[in-house]
Design a protein around this motif. Structure first.
Motif, mmCIF file in Angstrom:
data_model
loop_
_atom_site.group_PDB
_atom_site.id
_atom_site.type_symbol
_atom_site.label_atom_id
_atom_site.label_comp_id
_atom_site.label_asym_id
_atom_site.label_seq_id
_atom_site.Cartn_x
_atom_site.Cartn_y
_atom_site.Cartn_z
ATOM 1 N N SER A 152 0.842 -1.193 0.000
ATOM 2 C CA SER A 152 0.000 0.000 0.000
ATOM 3 C C SER A 152 0.878 1.244 0.000
ATOM 4 C CB SER A 152 -0.899 0.015 1.228
ATOM 5 O OG SER A 152 -0.128 0.237 2.405
ATOM 6 N N GLU A 153 0.254 2.380 -0.260
ATOM 7 C CA GLU A 153 0.988 3.651 -0.253
ATOM 8 C C GLU A 153 1.600 3.915 1.125
ATOM 9 O OE1 GLU A 153 -0.119 8.362 -0.904
ATOM 10 O OE2 GLU A 153 -1.095 6.854 -2.156
ATOM 11 N N ARG A 154 0.843 3.651 2.178
ATOM 12 C CA ARG A 154 1.374 3.894 3.522
ATOM 13 C C ARG A 154 2.545 2.964 3.817
ATOM 14 N NH1 ARG A 154 -2.415 3.671 8.690
ATOM 15 N NH2 ARG A 154 -3.051 5.743 7.967
ATOM 16 N N GLU A 155 2.463 1.712 3.399
ATOM 17 C CA GLU A 155 3.557 0.769 3.638
ATOM 18 C C GLU A 155 4.838 1.218 2.936
ATOM 19 O OE1 GLU A 155 0.460 -2.975 4.129
ATOM 20 O OE2 GLU A 155 1.713 -2.811 2.328
ATOM 21 N N VAL A 156 4.687 1.798 1.745
ATOM 22 C CA VAL A 156 5.842 2.366 1.043
ATOM 23 C C VAL A 156 6.412 3.542 1.836
ATOM 24 C CG1 VAL A 156 6.599 3.574 -1.049
ATOM 25 C CG2 VAL A 156 5.095 1.584 -1.242
ATOM 26 N N GLU A 157 5.522 4.345 2.417
ATOM 27 C CA GLU A 157 5.956 5.467 3.254
ATOM 28 C C GLU A 157 6.756 4.972 4.462
ATOM 29 O OE1 GLU A 157 5.875 8.671 2.791
ATOM 30 O OE2 GLU A 157 3.839 9.467 2.630
ATOM 31 N N ILE A 158 6.280 3.884 5.082
ATOM 32 C CA ILE A 158 6.977 3.339 6.248
ATOM 33 C C ILE A 158 8.351 2.807 5.833
ATOM 34 C CG2 ILE A 158 6.878 1.660 8.130
ATOM 35 C CD1 ILE A 158 3.795 1.826 7.939
ATOM 36 N N LEU A 159 8.431 2.212 4.647
ATOM 37 C CA LEU A 159 9.732 1.782 4.116
ATOM 38 C C LEU A 159 10.684 2.970 4.007
ATOM 39 C CD1 LEU A 159 9.155 -0.770 1.195
ATOM 40 C CD2 LEU A 159 10.331 -1.172 3.357
ATOM 41 N N GLN A 160 10.153 4.097 3.531
ATOM 42 C CA GLN A 160 10.979 5.299 3.439
ATOM 43 C C GLN A 160 11.517 5.700 4.805
ATOM 44 O OE1 GLN A 160 11.153 8.525 0.836
ATOM 45 N NE2 GLN A 160 8.986 8.391 0.342
ATOM 46 N N SER A 161 10.681 5.600 5.830
ATOM 47 C CA SER A 161 11.117 5.942 7.181
ATOM 48 C C SER A 161 12.261 5.034 7.624
ATOM 49 C CB SER A 161 9.948 5.826 8.167
ATOM 50 O OG SER A 161 8.933 6.763 7.860
ATOM 51 N N LYS A 162 12.186 3.744 7.244
ATOM 52 C CA LYS A 162 13.289 2.833 7.549
ATOM 53 C C LYS A 162 14.554 3.266 6.821
ATOM 54 C CE LYS A 162 13.237 -1.538 7.782
ATOM 55 N NZ LYS A 162 13.151 -2.977 7.434
ATOM 56 N N GLY A 163 14.402 3.635 5.555
ATOM 57 C CA GLY A 163 15.551 4.067 4.760
ATOM 58 C C GLY A 163 16.225 5.288 5.359
ATOM 59 N N ILE A 164 15.427 6.224 5.850
ATOM 60 C CA ILE A 164 15.975 7.449 6.438
ATOM 61 C C ILE A 164 16.815 7.129 7.670
ATOM 62 C CG2 ILE A 164 15.339 9.571 7.670
ATOM 63 C CD1 ILE A 164 12.915 9.731 5.709
ATOM 64 N N ILE A 165 16.324 6.234 8.516
ATOM 65 C CA ILE A 165 17.087 5.848 9.709
ATOM 66 C C ILE A 165 18.413 5.203 9.308
ATOM 67 C CG2 ILE A 165 17.128 4.276 11.690
ATOM 68 C CD1 ILE A 165 14.125 4.775 12.016
ATOM 69 N N LEU A 166 18.370 4.289 8.350
ATOM 70 C CA LEU A 166 19.580 3.610 7.904
ATOM 71 C C LEU A 166 20.560 4.597 7.267
ATOM 72 C CD1 LEU A 166 17.805 0.461 6.455
ATOM 73 C CD2 LEU A 166 19.357 0.477 8.416
ATOM 74 N N PHE A 167 20.027 5.563 6.511
ATOM 75 C CA PHE A 167 20.868 6.605 5.907
ATOM 76 C C PHE A 167 21.571 7.413 6.988
ATOM 77 C CE2 PHE A 167 21.320 11.052 4.624
ATOM 78 C CZ PHE A 167 22.065 10.939 3.444
ATOM 79 N N GLU A 168 20.812 7.826 7.995
ATOM 80 C CA GLU A 168 21.386 8.651 9.057
ATOM 81 C C GLU A 168 22.371 7.868 9.913
ATOM 82 O OE1 GLU A 168 18.337 10.609 11.272
ATOM 83 O OE2 GLU A 168 17.664 11.810 9.549
ATOM 84 N N GLN A 169 22.212 6.546 9.949
ATOM 85 C CA GLN A 169 23.141 5.706 10.690
ATOM 86 C C GLN A 169 24.384 5.343 9.873
ATOM 87 O OE1 GLN A 169 22.994 4.469 14.089
ATOM 88 N NE2 GLN A 169 21.690 6.287 14.022
ATOM 89 N N GLY A 170 24.405 5.789 8.609
ATOM 90 C CA GLY A 170 25.575 5.550 7.762
ATOM 91 C C GLY A 170 25.561 4.224 7.032
ATOM 92 N N ASP A 171 24.468 3.468 7.147
ATOM 93 C CA ASP A 171 24.367 2.193 6.414
ATOM 94 C C ASP A 171 23.804 2.496 5.025
ATOM 95 O OD1 ASP A 171 24.106 -0.385 5.526
ATOM 96 O OD2 ASP A 171 23.061 -1.124 7.313
ATOM 97 N N LEU A 172 24.643 3.110 4.181
ATOM 98 C CA LEU A 172 24.184 3.607 2.887
ATOM 99 C C LEU A 172 23.742 2.502 1.927
ATOM 100 C CD1 LEU A 172 26.820 6.448 2.353
ATOM 101 C CD2 LEU A 172 24.534 6.616 3.343
ATOM 102 N N PRO A 173 24.481 1.382 1.809
ATOM 103 C CA PRO A 173 24.015 0.310 0.904
ATOM 104 C C PRO A 173 22.635 -0.218 1.285
ATOM 105 C CG PRO A 173 26.325 -0.021 1.475
ATOM 106 C CD PRO A 173 25.818 1.069 2.381
ATOM 107 N N LYS A 174 22.388 -0.408 2.593
ATOM 108 C CA LYS A 174 21.092 -0.921 3.025
ATOM 109 C C LYS A 174 20.002 0.119 2.796
ATOM 110 C CE LYS A 174 18.405 -3.985 4.929
ATOM 111 N NZ LYS A 174 18.075 -5.222 4.197
ATOM 112 N N ALA A 175 20.320 1.408 3.059
ATOM 113 C CA ALA A 175 19.349 2.482 2.820
ATOM 114 C C ALA A 175 18.970 2.522 1.344
ATOM 115 C CB ALA A 175 19.929 3.827 3.253
ATOM 116 N N LEU A 176 19.990 2.411 0.478
ATOM 117 C CA LEU A 176 19.741 2.432 -0.970
ATOM 118 C C LEU A 176 18.864 1.247 -1.379
ATOM 119 C CD1 LEU A 176 20.377 3.808 -3.687
ATOM 120 C CD2 LEU A 176 22.378 2.315 -3.878
ATOM 121 N N GLU A 177 19.131 0.092 -0.800
ATOM 122 C CA GLU A 177 18.335 -1.107 -1.098
ATOM 123 C C GLU A 177 16.873 -0.894 -0.713
ATOM 124 O OE1 GLU A 177 17.938 -5.613 0.666
ATOM 125 O OE2 GLU A 177 19.939 -4.708 0.612
#
Length: 288
Positions: A152-177
């Motif tokens: 769903s659209e919201r589930e995609v949004e929640i995925l983005q929130s996960k990506g942001i946390i991983l990006f800020e933690q420096g796990d760039l490959p996982k954030a990109l994935e």
């Protein structure tokens, strides 16, 4: 399901779009059927409701939500407040809202509404408590509350929130994935209610790619997002996207192109009265 409420909402949306009952019915059913649906006199087929939703520009689940959730106006207002707190980075305010509603039956007795709270709980748990694993666990649990075969659209949004946390933690490959995964599922949605979701996703992809040194691909995502903003006639992140293209050119030493895009970003920020970038960009261009 309360079909009187659904019928009233269909009528309201139809009038907002300046459609007659005949125009709404075209290719779906008869005008008389639309009249009966709007009055709540008949039980519409799910397929009919889906076609009506497409013509009115809303997700079909919207009608199921308002037909099954009491006091939907209150739930919507809470959702609006959480979205505003998220975008303005007001995590303490977000925490107060979630804690106030966690025991509210309107939320804990409805999976979608409970998901809304758990999603934002994951966000403020990370930003206020710095509990990365707990925050990611909350976000995964929030997705699983409603997840089926199609995202769903919201589930995609929640995925983005996960990506942001991983990006800020420096796990760039996982954030990109995560971002790439979200992009693929976003493409499969027949209709997107929030026009800014794609802009935000592409901007997050661009930032991650820049950190990984993939400047050309980062710029490509920015330019696609800029074109999308123009097509959808909204300014959300338009200044940031132009600045980021300029930043990519700066990093590869092409100051002429960098200046061109940053000057465009400056114009957009000035129009939006967004002062936090104006002085920074002005000084950068001046130093060049």
């Amino acid at each position: 399901m309360n079909f009187i409420v659904i019928g009233e909402k269909i009528k309201e949306l139809r009038k907002q779009l300046k459609l007659s009952q005949k125009e709404l019915a075209d290719g779906i059913c008869t005008q008389a059927q639309i009249s009966k649906i709007e009055k709540g006199d008949v039980y519409p087929y799910a397929s009919t409701l889906y076609l009506i939703s497409q013509k009115l520009g809303v997700d079909v689940n919207y009608f199921f939500d308002i037909g099954t959730t009491p006091r939907i106006d209150y739930v919507r207002e809470v959702s609006r407040q959480l979205i505003t707190a998220r975008r303005e980075l007001k995590y303490e305010e977000m925490q107060l809202i979630v804690k106030a509603e966690e025991k509210n039956p309107l939320f804990h007795q409805n999976r979608k509404n409970a998901q809304l709270l758990l999603w934002h709980k994951g966000i403020y748990t990370y930003h206020l408590d710095n509990k990365v694993n707990t925050a990611l666990k909350y976000l995964d649990e929030a997705i699983q509350m409603t997840h089926d075969k199609v995202w769903s659209e919201r589930e995609v949004e929640i995925l983005q929130s996960k990506g942001i946390i991983l990006f800020e933690q420096g796990d760039l490959p996982k954030a990109l994935e995560i971002y790439e995964y979200a992009k693929e599922h976003l493409k499969q949605l027949p209709y997107i209610q929030d026009d800014t979701i794609q802009t935000r996703l592409y901007y997050n992809l661009a930032r991650t790619l820049t950190r990984l040194g993939q400047y050309r691909q980062s710029t490509l995502y920015c330019k696609q997002a800029i074109a999308y903003c123009i097509e959808r006639d909204h300014l959300y992140l338009l200044g940031e996207l132009h600045y980021h293209v300029g930043y990519n050119f700066e990093l590869i030493g092409n100051l002429k192109e960098a200046k061109s895009f940053m000057e465009r970003a400056l114009i957009i920020f000035e129009l939006q009265l967004d002062t936090k970038y104006i002085q920074f960009i002005t000084e950068k261009i001046k130093n060049w």
